[in-house]
Design an enzyme around this catalytic site. Structure first.
Site, PDB file in Angstrom:
ATOM      1  N   ASP A  25       0.837  -1.198   0.000  1.00  0.00           N
ATOM      2  CA  ASP A  25       0.000   0.000   0.000  1.00  0.00           C
ATOM      3  C   ASP A  25       0.877   1.255   0.000  1.00  0.00           C
ATOM      4  O   ASP A  25       1.757   1.410   0.845  1.00  0.00           O
ATOM      5  CB  ASP A  25      -0.860  -0.046   1.277  1.00  0.00           C
ATOM      6  CG  ASP A  25      -2.005   0.934   1.251  1.00  0.00           C
ATOM      7  OD1 ASP A  25      -2.965   0.689   0.502  1.00  0.00           O
ATOM      8  OD2 ASP A  25      -1.927   1.937   1.980  1.00  0.00           O
ATOM      9  N   GLU A  74       1.322  -0.567  -5.023  1.00  0.00           N
ATOM     10  CA  GLU A  74       0.089   0.198  -5.205  1.00  0.00           C
ATOM     11  C   GLU A  74       0.447   1.676  -5.124  1.00  0.00           C
ATOM     12  O   GLU A  74       0.263   2.327  -4.099  1.00  0.00           O
ATOM     13  CB  GLU A  74      -0.948  -0.169  -4.137  1.00  0.00           C
ATOM     14  CG  GLU A  74      -2.307   0.462  -4.380  1.00  0.00           C
ATOM     15  CD  GLU A  74      -2.652   1.613  -3.439  1.00  0.00           C
ATOM     16  OE1 GLU A  74      -3.747   2.170  -3.591  1.00  0.00           O
ATOM     17  OE2 GLU A  74      -1.846   1.950  -2.543  1.00  0.00           O
TER      18      GLU A  74
END
EC number: 2.4.99.16
Lengths: 665, 665
Positions: free
Chosen positions: B396, B425
């Site tokens: 993330d 990401e």
């Protein structure tokens, strides 16, 4: 820095954690102009603003401070200038180079903690979020800055801290965001997470390395009578006319003694008559080698006088540096170990079966006996001519000599004589052409001579403006040479010569012409791109006032070049739209944008061509319906252009090109 | 090596002659695939043929021998293969990588003196030039080769020399040019002027790093009743359907305990009700942190059983690695020095004024107390999950964490576990996206989600096939995510979902889908690209058999992907001509050329679109009027195409795309 689990601090022998912690947090990538990751120097000229761009970024949202640093080699301290953001992590800065020689530059970046603080503070204050904690943090930053500095700066920061502590919140915000605070905090900045790029080299030369008009002649042809060998003294008479045509460089093929053995006769025939002068590229005889002057041209004193006289006419003499030898060159006896010999005791010469090139032999740079004596001798020959006032060398076929030799020789000569310029006469693969520029050649011959169609020319002119060409390769657009009589000119008539002259003079800062071009000489050996009765093998007197010449046009083209900075380099050229495949239309704009030249050339020497074309108003930030001023630089006419779309008509019987300066007022 | 003029051997302190003489005579340039001059590793997968190109050249006309060398790190000896000429100094070679992990390759080149001799000999012999001297030179070469070698090779060369000496001239020429002589002389070659490039790194991963279909779900939503929290055990029931759709990777958002403090309620509201489950990205509570499992999902044993069950269904579990913490994370008490604290003793959290993100706080990687304990702890958390059988991590927001941290962590984990794959990401600037790939990320989220028009898609798909993207960045085309409900789908209806599914599955080897996409869910928060009632903040049971779903089409798309090697990567994609701005038409061809897929997508979900298009016959070496065989891979229809120009009609009410395999027989 003590690990909690020291036995397994890192699994990876190639990136121990201790090393990862030293890696720069801020990435600096894609720095330009550079060549091969800094392996070679990029090129610039004195007085130029070197524009440097880079991608600089780090994790997160902190503000970065990015600077460009540079120095001339030998300077002890760096100069430094801020770089500005271009968006998408792009940064740009520039510096002006004021002296010749090798320079270095690099980029440094750090996290600007005070600027990051101010950015956040302003955002929160504007959003009417309470900021008392932020102000407290800011005051602590100022206090720490005062503590880690000394003297006046420390006192000023302490004063700022004192001042802030006494203010209301809104007033504090204003003072934090004031330029005075920014300046003080910048001076005290401890440059958190400082990241420094590698140092990239830059070679700075005098402007003539990038902007010059070359004129080539055979001194021996400066005579009224083919039977009388021209001399250096005869060349004096040509200087005013060459100067008037606007040339800067006067280039002579080799001026050294010419071999007798296997001497070539007229039209490259294998047997020379007793009075045939031979090819000046068959260098060396009993009278001397590369350091000597061909006695029929004159004495060393004559040469020196010519160098001086040329300078008085604004002309620098360029000499040919052609390393090959005739079989009479003194080196064959003095240094047999520099050459390759056959089993039968004869010398190895070049062949392209069944052709033999016995008039010329080549040295072997890596022969056991040639290292390093041959290399040093060649360097000393160049330096010897430099000491005679020759600062420009056209090098014959450099791509057949080792690249490390050139890299060393050019660097070595320029370490003492940074004003020396080398032009590579290489017609070979693109990679080698570029590499010669990388290892130090200031400029190069090009494929221009064989680029004739709109597609060919627009592709080539554009490519020269792109990496790596733009960084390593300055094209010298010769319209002809003693070896190249371009096919395009065989049937083009006078218009073809004007077309090629316009393309060369407008297309690059460097262009060159071999004498006869101004007289529209083009008689070829049938079916070949070679001159009939080539001057390489015989003396060729000329009438330089012969009717039909293009001397006036060449003089005007060179005048336009001098008056317009956009034309002082091949860079900054863009192809624009003209809707006719016979009309090449491009623009050249100076780096500061102030000088903008448009050129339309009818590539068809036989027919009138017309086209609609676009004025590049978008480049000037103007709308499509803007009014601009045009000036025809060939005849001085002026007019107003209304809007973007215009038409032109180019008549080869009159003048097959238009050169216009566009301005907004 | 004694200088004739030792006092002035070199003027230039930066390039002494002694150093110049060691520079490689043969230039090796522009080697690809490489990244930033070898600073970072390029990517490959096991079983791939790595194709290497380079410019290799030297002065003069000698023949070069050029080879590619490679080895896996840890292998003691190099493998080696010849490279072939491409023209204009280009050379190409290839090697197959058979194992995971870091590899190195380099290029070596030398002057092939025997090949140069043979080339000259053949030319002269063909031109009927006497060659007796050449033959003598050749025999000497063979003799020297025999003298400098030993054993059998030396004897064979001596034999060859003996044989040559007894032959007539024409027979000698034939024997010199015979393959046997070439082989012997190559084996004895002393590699004159050997030049070796630097070593370039290459990371080899398993194929799933490049070719995989990802399915994302929230385990807690696998329930019939919003009031009952789904568990790992519930997920078992979903596995057959996900397998049947053809997915390889089953990815879960964070499965760790969720904080209570500042917990977000439905639709990201600031106050959560007592039964609201909270965002799984607010990691950490009294029950544990990143190493722990949220108790409502099940036990560690439950998780292990699910990993095994997934594998039995051909699915690998991917976990989320999101480094942020809720304010209840145990680290805040255990390691307060890993965080930033305000002057009032509160913790610093992210803000975008006036918004505050108090449910999440971030660690400071360079805090004095965090070096190196935080780095080691994070690495150990990853390794801990690897030891639980998780080999794929979706990370993330990696762009908000330091690049050196990732460079170290990924290298460190993969040193022991080369099978581990990291997906970035990151939705940020292009430079950072690429850099994350350079420092080790196997793949990345992309801008695909926001590329909708023909121009946008063709530009983006092409760019990903160019440097540096092709070398460092594997795009994972997610059609949606819990955070991204693409605007295009809000009004597109079912056809829009088919369009995006076709683009993703055909455009890249990697694609991903977040559950609900197959049901054509698209209700947004009005005016935003976010899902209404986002699953990030609440439990969302679904009826996966709801009518209007595109499950069958997704299954067929994934089946086509598996059956066609050209679709196993985003590389090898080319845009072709279809004369309709609503139809994107491209081809994908496998590296060996044997598998060639054509894809035409109607980008307009509301209207039938037709276009003429070109079959890329030129790519197959076929003339414009060639016959080819077509096969519709969605329905198995087959036909014969006659010639280059064809037409298609794509009806979004039926199927808004065509996927065709083209073959010549």
């Amino acid at each position: 820095m003590i690990a909690e689990k020291p036995t397994e601090l890192s699994y990876n022998p190639h990136m121990p954690l201790s090393q990862a912690l030293l890696l720069p947090r801020i990435a600096i990538e894609d720095t330009m102009p550079t060549l091969d990751g800094g392996q070679f120097a990029v090129k610039a000229v004195v007085g130029q603003d070197v524009v440097v761009t880079s991608k600089v970024f780090a994790d997160g949202h902190d503000k970065l401070a990015v600077r460009i640093r540079w120095r001339a080699e030998g300077e002890e301290s760096w100069h430094s200038e801020t770089m500005g953001e271009l968006g998408n992590n792009g940064w740009q800065g520039q510096f002006r180079v004021e002296r010749q020689g090798r320079h270095l530059f690099c980029i440094e970046a750090w996290i600007d903690q005070f600027a990051s603080f101010c950015y956040e503070l302003e955002k929160k204050h504007s959003a009417r979020v309470p900021v008392s904690l932020e102000l407290q943090e800011g005051r602590t930053m100022v206090q720490h800055a005062s503590e880690r500095t000394e003297g006046q700066l420390s006192e000023q920061l302490a004063g700022l801290h004192h001042e802030l502590s006494a203010l209301l919140e809104t007033e504090q915000v204003a003072l934090f965001l004031h330029q005075r605070s920014a300046d003080l905090m910048a001076e005290a900045d401890h440059r958190a997470y400082l990241s420094i790029s590698q140092e990239y080299p830059l070679d700075v030369e005098r402007e003539i390395a990038q902007f010059a008009s070359w004129y080539e002649l055979f001194p021996r042809s400066i005579t009224d009578d083919k039977a009388r060998h021209g001399t250096f003294n005869d060349v004096h008479s040509r200087l005013p006319m060459i100067q008037d045509m606007g040339f800067d460089v006067l280039y002579f093929p080799p001026i050294h003694p010419i071999g007798r053995s296997f001497r070539k006769g007229p039209n490259n025939s294998l047997t020379a008559g007793p009075d045939d002068p031979g090819s000046p590229y068959a260098i060396g005889s009993a009278e001397g080698g590369h350091e000597a002057i061909h006695p029929q041209l004159g004495t060393r004193e004559d040469f020196r006088r010519l160098v001086v006289a040329a300078a008085e006419h604004g002309l620098e003499i360029a000499l040919d540096f052609a390393i090959q030898c005739s079989q009479d060159h003194p080196w064959l006896e003095q240094h047999p170990g520099w050459f390759n010999w056959r089993p039968d005791g004869t010398i190895k010469y070049a062949e392209n079966p069944p052709k033999k090139y016995q008039d010329i032999v080549n040295v072997d740079f890596y022969a056991a006996d040639a290292i390093p004596s041959l290399w040093v001798e060649l360097r000393d020959i160049v330096v010897g001519w430099v000491e005679e006032g020759v600062k420009i060398f056209r090098v014959d076929n450099p791509h057949t000599k080792p690249l490390p030799f050139w890299q060393w020789l050019i660097a070595d000569v320029r370490a003492l004589h940074p004003e020396v310029i080398f032009l590579a006469e290489a017609f070979t693969t693109p990679a080698m052409m570029a590499r010669l520029g990388k290892v130090g050649y200031s400029q190069s011959y090009t494929y221009f001579t064989w680029r004739n169609t709109k597609y060919e020319l627009s592709t080539y002119l554009s490519e020269l403006n792109e990496s790596p060409w733009a960084e390593c390769y300055r094209p010298n657009f010769f319209v002809n040479t003693p070896d190249i009589n371009p096919a395009f000119l065989h049937e083009s008539g006078r218009a073809g010569f004007l077309i090629r002259a316009a393309l060369a003079t407008m297309g690059s800062g460097l262009w060159g012409m071999y004498s006869g071009f101004e007289l529209c000489e083009s008689a070829p050996i049938p079916g070949k791109e070679e001159y009939l009765d080539s001057e390489k093998y015989e003396i060729r007197p000329r009438d330089f006032n012969a009717p039909g010449n293009i001397i006036a046009e060449i003089a005007q083209l060179n005048r336009i070049r001098r008056q317009n900075p956009a034309l002082h380099t091949h860079l900054g050229l863009k192809i624009y739209n003209a809707w006719n495949d016979n009309i090449l239309y491009f623009g050249k704009r100076s780096a500061d944008g102030s000088n903008f030249i448009l050129v339309a050339v009818n590539l068809d020497p036989h027919n009138v061509q017309e086209a609609s074309f676009e004025l590049p108003l978008w480049e000037m930030g103007l709308p499509d319906d803007a009014q601009t001023q045009g000036e025809d630089l060939m005849n001085g006419h002026r007019w107003t252009w209304y809007g973007k779309y215009q038409t032109t008509r180019l008549d080869p019987a009159h003048l097959p090109f238009g050169i216009w300066r566009i301005t907004t007022s």
